[in-house]
Design an enzyme around this catalytic site. Sequence first.
Site, PDB file in Angstrom:
ATOM      1  N   CYS A  78       0.830  -1.162   0.084  1.00 48.45           N
ATOM      2  CA  CYS A  78      -0.103  -0.012  -0.120  1.00 48.45           C
ATOM      3  C   CYS A  78       0.908   1.187  -0.177  1.00 48.45           C
ATOM      4  O   CYS A  78       1.656   1.268   0.992  1.00 48.45           O
ATOM      5  CB  CYS A  78      -0.980  -0.111   1.061  1.00 48.45           C
ATOM      6  N   CYS A  81       0.510   2.981   3.570  1.00 47.50           N
ATOM      7  CA  CYS A  81       1.030   2.568   4.853  1.00 47.50           C
ATOM      8  C   CYS A  81       1.860   1.493   4.879  1.00 47.50           C
ATOM      9  O   CYS A  81       2.209   0.850   5.919  1.00 47.50           O
ATOM     10  CB  CYS A  81      -0.381   2.050   5.717  1.00 47.50           C
ATOM     11  N   CYS A 126      -7.340  -1.234   1.146  1.00 47.07           N
ATOM     12  CA  CYS A 126      -6.302  -1.600   2.261  1.00 47.07           C
ATOM     13  C   CYS A 126      -6.855  -2.039   3.632  1.00 47.07           C
ATOM     14  O   CYS A 126      -7.563  -1.131   4.124  1.00 47.07           O
ATOM     15  CB  CYS A 126      -5.225  -0.772   2.381  1.00 47.07           C
ATOM     16  N   CYS A 129      -5.291   0.586   6.358  1.00 46.62           N
ATOM     17  CA  CYS A 129      -5.532   2.058   6.538  1.00 46.62           C
ATOM     18  C   CYS A 129      -6.823   2.523   5.617  1.00 46.62           C
ATOM     19  O   CYS A 129      -7.219   3.548   5.688  1.00 46.62           O
ATOM     20  CB  CYS A 129      -4.318   3.009   5.736  1.00 46.62           C
ATOM     21  N   CYS A 150      -8.139  -5.793 -10.253  1.00 45.91           N
ATOM     22  CA  CYS A 150      -7.701  -4.570 -11.160  1.00 45.91           C
ATOM     23  C   CYS A 150      -7.469  -3.589 -10.128  1.00 45.91           C
ATOM     24  O   CYS A 150      -8.105  -2.528  -9.433  1.00 45.91           O
ATOM     25  CB  CYS A 150      -8.936  -4.202 -12.047  1.00 45.91           C
TER      26      CYS A 150
END
Length: 161
Positions: A78, A81, A126, A129, A150
């Site tokens: 991510c 984070c 995510c 976060c 995707c």
Amino acid sequence: MGKKLLFVVLLVLAGCKGVSQEEQKSSEKEKEYPVTKTDAEWRSELTDMEYYVLRKAATENAFSSDLLDNKEKGTYVCAACATPLFRSENKFKSGTGWPSFDREIKGNVAYDVDYKIGYARTEEHCATCGGHLGHVFNDGPRNTTGKRHCINGVALDFIAD
């Protein structure tokens, strides 16, 4: 008389407000994630494009990501984070213009239903976060999971093995 009545009915129907494009309102309070920051903190830490994709659920332009053609071995994390989300061995060329994976790293990606374009889609974010990543579809490789995650490349950073 019949034509006038038909005209009035059509006029009334045309004026009816549809709800398919309305933002889904929920009485639930916002979900809480292990990493939580204010909007100002996210704005200061992310680039403009990362902010709009990860925090406002925007979509980057197709074929614009530097990670689209990345063939190195490693982990996609991510961009907000650094939570590990996808592995390079699960990446495949979908032809859609966005990095695509046939599976996520279990427990690190969460899902919701998104109605932003008038019908239900499975949105991915995510799990640490809450950053918007993209959507998952059932048109991926049939010889593996059949899933196509995707993902907006700007929502990811790549860490080589």
